[in-house]
Enzyme design. Structure first.
Site, PDB file in Angstrom:
ATOM      1  N   GLU A 104       0.874  -1.166   0.000  1.00  0.00           N
ATOM      2  CA  GLU A 104       0.000   0.000   0.000  1.00  0.00           C
ATOM      3  C   GLU A 104       0.911   1.216   0.000  1.00  0.00           C
ATOM      4  OE1 GLU A 104      -3.846  -0.534   2.326  1.00  0.00           O
ATOM      5  OE2 GLU A 104      -2.242   0.159   3.636  1.00  0.00           O
ATOM      6  N   TYR A 137       7.982   0.598  -7.273  1.00  0.00           N
ATOM      7  CA  TYR A 137       7.067  -0.540  -7.299  1.00  0.00           C
ATOM      8  C   TYR A 137       6.654  -0.883  -8.738  1.00  0.00           C
ATOM      9  CZ  TYR A 137       6.636   0.704  -2.346  1.00  0.00           C
ATOM     10  OH  TYR A 137       6.899   0.996  -1.029  1.00  0.00           O
TER      11      TYR A 137
HETATM   12  C1  LIG Z   1      11.147   4.956  -1.726  1.00  0.00           C
HETATM   13  C2  LIG Z   1      12.560   4.811  -1.182  1.00  0.00           C
HETATM   14  C3  LIG Z   1      12.621   3.632  -0.233  1.00  0.00           C
HETATM   15  C4  LIG Z   1      13.516   4.567  -2.360  1.00  0.00           C
HETATM   16  O1  LIG Z   1      14.809   4.333  -1.824  1.00  0.00           O
HETATM   17  P1  LIG Z   1      16.139   4.554  -2.700  1.00  0.00           P
HETATM   18  O2  LIG Z   1      17.261   3.851  -2.052  1.00  0.00           O
HETATM   19  O3  LIG Z   1      16.308   5.989  -2.982  1.00  0.00           O
HETATM   20  O4  LIG Z   1      15.726   3.783  -4.050  1.00  0.00           O
HETATM   21  P2  LIG Z   1      16.678   3.353  -5.259  1.00  0.00           P
HETATM   22  O5  LIG Z   1      17.901   4.197  -5.281  1.00  0.00           O
HETATM   23  O6  LIG Z   1      16.877   1.891  -5.193  1.00  0.00           O
HETATM   24  O7  LIG Z   1      15.757   3.731  -6.486  1.00  0.00           O
HETATM   25  C5  LIG Z   1      15.097   2.738  -7.242  1.00  0.00           C
HETATM   26  C6  LIG Z   1      14.190   3.426  -8.251  1.00  0.00           C
HETATM   27  O8  LIG Z   1      13.034   3.966  -7.625  1.00  0.00           O
HETATM   28  C7  LIG Z   1      12.646   5.171  -8.292  1.00  0.00           C
HETATM   29  N1  LIG Z   1      12.758   6.295  -7.350  1.00  0.00           N
HETATM   30  C8  LIG Z   1      13.299   6.280  -6.107  1.00  0.00           C
HETATM   31  N2  LIG Z   1      13.184   7.501  -5.554  1.00  0.00           N
HETATM   32  C9  LIG Z   1      12.570   8.279  -6.465  1.00  0.00           C
HETATM   33  C10 LIG Z   1      12.180   9.669  -6.484  1.00  0.00           C
HETATM   34  N3  LIG Z   1      12.395  10.473  -5.445  1.00  0.00           N
HETATM   35  N4  LIG Z   1      11.569  10.136  -7.587  1.00  0.00           N
HETATM   36  C11 LIG Z   1      11.316   9.335  -8.651  1.00  0.00           C
HETATM   37  N5  LIG Z   1      11.683   8.016  -8.710  1.00  0.00           N
HETATM   38  C12 LIG Z   1      12.295   7.516  -7.623  1.00  0.00           C
HETATM   39  C13 LIG Z   1      13.594   5.352  -9.442  1.00  0.00           C
HETATM   40  O9  LIG Z   1      13.029   4.746 -10.569  1.00  0.00           O
HETATM   41  C14 LIG Z   1      14.811   4.598  -8.960  1.00  0.00           C
HETATM   42  O10 LIG Z   1      15.639   4.125  -9.989  1.00  0.00           O
HETATM   43  P3  LIG Z   1      16.810   5.105 -10.579  1.00  0.00           P
HETATM   44  O11 LIG Z   1      17.500   5.745  -9.419  1.00  0.00           O
HETATM   45  O12 LIG Z   1      17.640   4.139 -11.331  1.00  0.00           O
HETATM   46  O13 LIG Z   1      16.078   6.098 -11.432  1.00  0.00           O
HETATM   47  C15 LIG Z   1      13.009   6.117  -0.469  1.00  0.00           C
HETATM   48  O14 LIG Z   1      12.786   7.219  -1.323  1.00  0.00           O
HETATM   49  C16 LIG Z   1      12.305   6.383   0.841  1.00  0.00           C
HETATM   50  O15 LIG Z   1      12.730   5.927   1.896  1.00  0.00           O
HETATM   51  N6  LIG Z   1      11.221   7.173   0.818  1.00  0.00           N
HETATM   52  C17 LIG Z   1      10.530   7.561   2.056  1.00  0.00           C
HETATM   53  C18 LIG Z   1       9.858   6.384   2.724  1.00  0.00           C
HETATM   54  C19 LIG Z   1       8.703   5.890   1.879  1.00  0.00           C
HETATM   55  O16 LIG Z   1       7.871   6.675   1.437  1.00  0.00           O
HETATM   56  N7  LIG Z   1       8.640   4.545   1.657  1.00  0.00           N
HETATM   57  C20 LIG Z   1       7.615   3.929   0.831  1.00  0.00           C
HETATM   58  C21 LIG Z   1       6.363   3.693   1.518  1.00  0.00           C
HETATM   59  S1  LIG Z   1       6.508   2.542   2.868  1.00  0.00           S
END
Ligand SMILES: CC(C)(COP(=O)(O)OP(=O)(O)OC[C@H]1O[C@@H](n2cnc3c(N)ncnc32)[C@H](O)[C@@H]1OP(=O)(O)O)[C@@H](O)C(=O)NCCC(=O)NCCS
Length: 159
Positions: free
Chosen positions: A113, A124
């Site tokens: 979710e 996702y």
């Molecule tokens: C979502 C989250 C876990 C991603 O972590 P991350 O380590 O930055 O992710 P990755 O580096 O592995 O990124 C994987 C892909 O996700 C997408 N992505 C991640 N952050 C993004 C952003 N801010 N905007 C757009 N795409 C994004 C991209 O497609 C990315 O691939 P790319 O870097 O090759 O373009 C992180 O942003 C986070 O902790 N967010 C806050 C907590 C949250 O909302 N969690 C989800 C709900 S529980």
């Protein structure tokens, strides 16, 4: 050119709760009401079927994923990476490892979710999750403002 970040992902447990809360506090913007309290995390970690993955870089907590299995289905409850460790592949590595674990455990479907508009949506969708529904006003932020949730699932099994 920036050097690749060195990080590792390991299974965690109750003993990692403090590191989870460090990452939780850094990762979630309180305006959206998505973060969990320590008591909520401890509650889930104490339940059968839950599992935690923790990412560390040079022994510093960088992020985590928390999941729970129910029969042959599981839910990704939380995934988070601290701001300064983002966009370096840790989120994707946590999700890939969670899926690997789920498949090894015979899980057929993984659910999750997410708040509508959360950048995690991209992660996702890239990983093959498909939207199955939405929940109006599911998240309530610090100021009482409500945000919709979108529900997703990914089929993992062979059946
Ligand atoms: C979502 C989250 C876990 C991603 O972590 P991350 O380590 O930055 O992710 P990755 O580096 O592995 O990124 C994987 C892909 O996700 C997408 N992505 C991640 N952050 C993004 C952003 N801010 N905007 C757009 N795409 C994004 C991209 O497609 C990315 O691939 P790319 O870097 O090759 O373009 C992180 O942003 C986070 O902790 N967010 C806050 C907590 C949250 O909302 N969690 C989800 C709900 S529980």
């Amino acid at each position: 050119m920036a050097a690749d970040l060195d990080f590792r992902i390991e299974p965690g447990g109750m003993a990692d709760l403090a590191d989870v809360m460090v990452a939780m506090g850094d990762a979630f913007d309180p305006q959206f009401g998505e973060a969990w309290t320590e008591a909520q995390c401890a509650g889930v970690l104490g339940m059968p079927g839950s599992w935690l993955l923790i990412a560390r870089s040079e022994d510093e907590p960088a992020g985590f994923a928390l999941l729970r299995k129910m029969a042959d289905e599981a839910e990704l409850l939380l995934i988070a990476v601290r701001e300064r460790f983002r966009r370096q592949g840790i989120g994707r590595a946590l999700l890939d490892r969670a899926i690997e674990d789920a498949i090894a455990d015979g899980i057929e479907t993984l659910h999750l979710e997410v708040r509508d508009g959360n950048p995690a949506l991209m992660l996702y969708l890239q990983s093959g999750f498909v939207q199955v529904g939405s929940r109006k006003g599911y998240y309530r932020g610090r100021t009482g403002k409500q945000f919709d949730a979108l529900t997703f699932k990914r089929h993992l099994g062979v059946n």
